[in-house]
Design a protein around this motif. Structure first.
Motif, PDB file in Angstrom:
ATOM      1  N   GLY A 321      38.371  36.427  35.988  1.00 21.88           N
ATOM      2  CA  GLY A 321      37.023  36.351  35.438  1.00 21.88           C
ATOM      3  C   GLY A 321      36.163  35.352  36.179  1.00 21.88           C
ATOM      4  N   GLY A 322      35.511  34.471  35.419  1.00 21.37           N
ATOM      5  CA  GLY A 322      34.597  33.499  36.010  1.00 21.37           C
ATOM      6  C   GLY A 322      35.271  32.405  36.800  1.00 21.37           C
ATOM      7  N   ARG A 323      36.600  32.281  36.683  1.00 24.94           N
ATOM      8  CA  ARG A 323      37.303  31.265  37.474  1.00 24.94           C
ATOM      9  C   ARG A 323      37.275  31.602  38.960  1.00 24.94           C
ATOM     10  NH1 ARG A 323      42.950  31.171  34.539  1.00 24.94           N
ATOM     11  NH2 ARG A 323      42.300  33.344  34.161  1.00 24.94           N
ATOM     12  N   LEU A 324      37.056  32.873  39.284  1.00 23.03           N
ATOM     13  CA  LEU A 324      36.877  33.299  40.674  1.00 23.03           C
ATOM     14  C   LEU A 324      35.441  33.766  40.832  1.00 23.03           C
ATOM     15  CD1 LEU A 324      38.046  33.991  43.491  1.00 23.03           C
ATOM     16  CD2 LEU A 324      38.613  36.257  42.574  1.00 23.03           C
ATOM     17  N   ALA A 325      34.655  33.007  41.573  1.00 17.15           N
ATOM     18  CA  ALA A 325      33.246  33.347  41.745  1.00 17.15           C
ATOM     19  C   ALA A 325      33.093  34.702  42.419  1.00 17.15           C
ATOM     20  CB  ALA A 325      32.547  32.270  42.578  1.00 17.15           C
ATOM     21  N   ASP A 326      32.065  35.438  42.019  1.00 18.79           N
ATOM     22  CA  ASP A 326      31.855  36.775  42.570  1.00 18.79           C
ATOM     23  C   ASP A 326      31.742  36.748  44.089  1.00 18.79           C
ATOM     24  OD1 ASP A 326      31.855  37.886  40.038  1.00 18.79           O
ATOM     25  OD2 ASP A 326      29.678  37.771  39.817  1.00 18.79           O
ATOM     26  N   ASP A 327      30.920  35.839  44.614  1.00 14.56           N
ATOM     27  CA  ASP A 327      30.717  35.818  46.054  1.00 14.56           C
ATOM     28  C   ASP A 327      31.989  35.412  46.799  1.00 14.56           C
ATOM     29  OD1 ASP A 327      30.372  33.271  44.930  1.00 14.56           O
ATOM     30  OD2 ASP A 327      29.282  32.560  46.675  1.00 14.56           O
ATOM     31  N   LEU A 328      32.810  34.536  46.194  1.00 14.95           N
ATOM     32  CA  LEU A 328      34.054  34.145  46.832  1.00 14.95           C
ATOM     33  C   LEU A 328      35.036  35.322  46.881  1.00 14.95           C
ATOM     34  CD1 LEU A 328      35.870  32.029  48.106  1.00 14.95           C
ATOM     35  CD2 LEU A 328      36.566  31.313  45.794  1.00 14.95           C
ATOM     36  N   ALA A 329      35.103  36.088  45.790  1.00 14.92           N
ATOM     37  CA  ALA A 329      35.978  37.264  45.775  1.00 14.92           C
ATOM     38  C   ALA A 329      35.575  38.252  46.861  1.00 14.92           C
ATOM     39  CB  ALA A 329      35.917  37.938  44.401  1.00 14.92           C
TER      40      ALA A 329
END
Length: 471
Positions: A321-329
């Motif tokens: 979820g939010g623990r992995l930022a969208d742009d980082l993923a």
């Protein structure tokens, strides 16, 4: 159709047949798409169709865009019933043409018809969900659609290889026909239960968007066929590429082709990811069967490994979820796809063991599993209620045309290089596309407070389509 009983669930009595039928149609469309990737090297060899190999994949993606735009507009005007029936009929017709083809030209024709029907069916099913199911059940039915993509990803390539080896590749197409009709019949009661009254003020025909979609499809076909025109093939290819980009521009948010930060770059990265991954994937079984004497069955298992990684990475990013930022993923996913394509390039160029490419392609599946869900999330997050439909459609169109243009270009490269270097040339081109994807990935994040922040995207006309692709 009763739509006021959300507690019944998507498998409850009011929705059971519609759910099973709709999921079956998604499943069969996914199975056919993945199965063809496995058997196409065998088909190409049987029909002496190496020159049209890429077109057999790029063509359906291009005509699918026409189907998406046309069915969306038709559904807005008259509801999804007629578009759904027509799209399934076209899909079946394409299967019959391809399954009985005695030449590569006829098989490609069948694939073009399939793509037109498949693209339209995707949109018609989405509108059917909006009309039949209450909003409380929408997440569940779309989760079921996603699962309907995962299962054929796991079994489709292997099953297609077994059918092609034990019987004939023709039955990979024809066998699906007998399953599509029962699936549609299960949906019919839901379609009949919808309000069939046409709207008092029907949406006008979007001839402009349909025309741009048709031009894009024609440009992709021209790009594929340009290699067969002596003397002026290069000019035709250049003109076709320019026309495709010109046609794409009105179908996506403003700034997409110039990589404007935020939503436009999200749409662009989606197309680049599709171009890199699928442009390489269709040649991987070809490489394994031609260079390493793999049977279609075992070559298909390579795609199954990538599908497992795709599903696994998709599940992991969902749990984070939010623990992995969208742009980082998206950055990590784009990098994994690049590493995977470089492994296939090294395998083809230096005759490395096949295991190098196979293991590498598992990384590619993992990268796509990280990227695709987050690109979908960002598309909605960076949209307003007025342009959510248009932006969702733009994402699917970018996905399809990105893959189609890449396959057209790889087809030209494959034909231009010698037999020894043709696979290396294809993977080198897709590696370049993957590098561009890695470079563009950081631009998906909008600057806070800027004109690229959520809700600030250029308004565009609404479209009923949303993606129903791999999870």
């Amino acid at each position: 159709m009763t739509t006021d009983t959300p507690t019944a669930g998507i498998l409850g009595r009011p929705y059971l047949l519609a759910t099973v039928g709709a999921c079956a149609l998604v499943f069969l469309s996914a199975f056919e798409s993945l199965a063809v990737t496995t058997i196409m090297p065998l088909v190409s060899r049987d029909l002496d169709g190496a020159a049209l190999y890429a077109l057999a994949f790029a063509g359906p993606l291009a005509t699918g865009v026409m189907g998406m735009v046309g069915a969306g507009n038709w559904s807005d005007r008259r509801g999804p019933a007629a578009p759904l029936y027509s799209s399934v009929a076209l899909f079946v017709l394409g299967l019959l043409i391809a399954g009985t083809a005695g030449s590569m030209e006829i098989l490609v024709l069948g694939r073009l018809v399939q793509g037109l029907g498949g693209g339209a069916m995707t949109v018609a099913l989405y509108v059917l969900v909006a009309r039949v199911y209450p909003p409380a059940l929408h997440p569940k039915i779309f989760a079921a659609f996603a699962a309907s993509w995962v299962v054929p990803s796991l079994v489709g390539p292997f099953a297609a290889g077994v059918v092609a080896q034990l019987s004939s590749w023709h039955w990979v197409f024809l066998g699906v026909v007998g399953l599509v009709v029962p699936a549609l019949l299960m949906v019919v009661p839901a379609v009949r239960g919808m309000d069939s009254e046409p709207p008092a003020d029907p949406v006008p025909w979007a001839f402009g968007r349909m025309g741009w979609a048709a031009l894009a499809a024609v440009a992709v076909l021209g790009l594929n066929l340009s290699a067969g025109v002596p003397g002026v093939g290069g000019v035709i290819a250049a003109v076709a590429l320019v026309l495709a980009l010109v046609a794409l521009r009105p179908l996506v948010p403003q700034g997409t082709l110039t990589a404007r930060r935020g939503l436009p770059s999200v749409i662009l990265v989606r197309g680049l990811a599709s171009a890199a991954f699928f442009g390489a994937e269709v040649y991987l079984p070809y490489l394994l069967t031609e260079r390493y004497a793999f049977t279609p069955t075992f070559a298909g298992l390579t795609l199954t490994g990538a599908a497992l990684a795709w599903a696994g990475a998709s599940a992991i990013q969902g749990r984070l979820g939010g623990r992995l930022a969208d742009d980082l993923a998206i950055k990590i996913g784009a990098s994994l796809v690049l590493v995977a394509i470089l492994s296939t390039l090294a395998t083809a160029a230096f005759a490395l063991p096949a295991a190098v490419a196979i293991v590498g392609w598992i990384l590619a599946g993992g990268g796509m599993g990280l990227m695709y869900p987050r690109l979908s999330v960002m598309t909605l997050a960076l949209s307003t209620p007025e342009n959510q439909g248009f932006n969702s459609a733009a994402m699917s169109i970018s996905d399809s045309l990105g893959g189609a243009l890449s396959l057209a270009a790889t087809g030209l490269v494959f034909a231009a290089f010698t037999t020894t270097n043709s696979f290396a040339g294809v993977f080198a081109l897709t590696a370049v596309i993957a590098v561009v994807g890695v470079v563009m990935a950081p631009r998906v994040a909008a600057r806070p407070g800027s004109s690229d922040a959520p809700g600030a995207a250029d308004p565009q006309p609404a479209d009923p389509q949303a993606e129903l692709t791999r999870p």
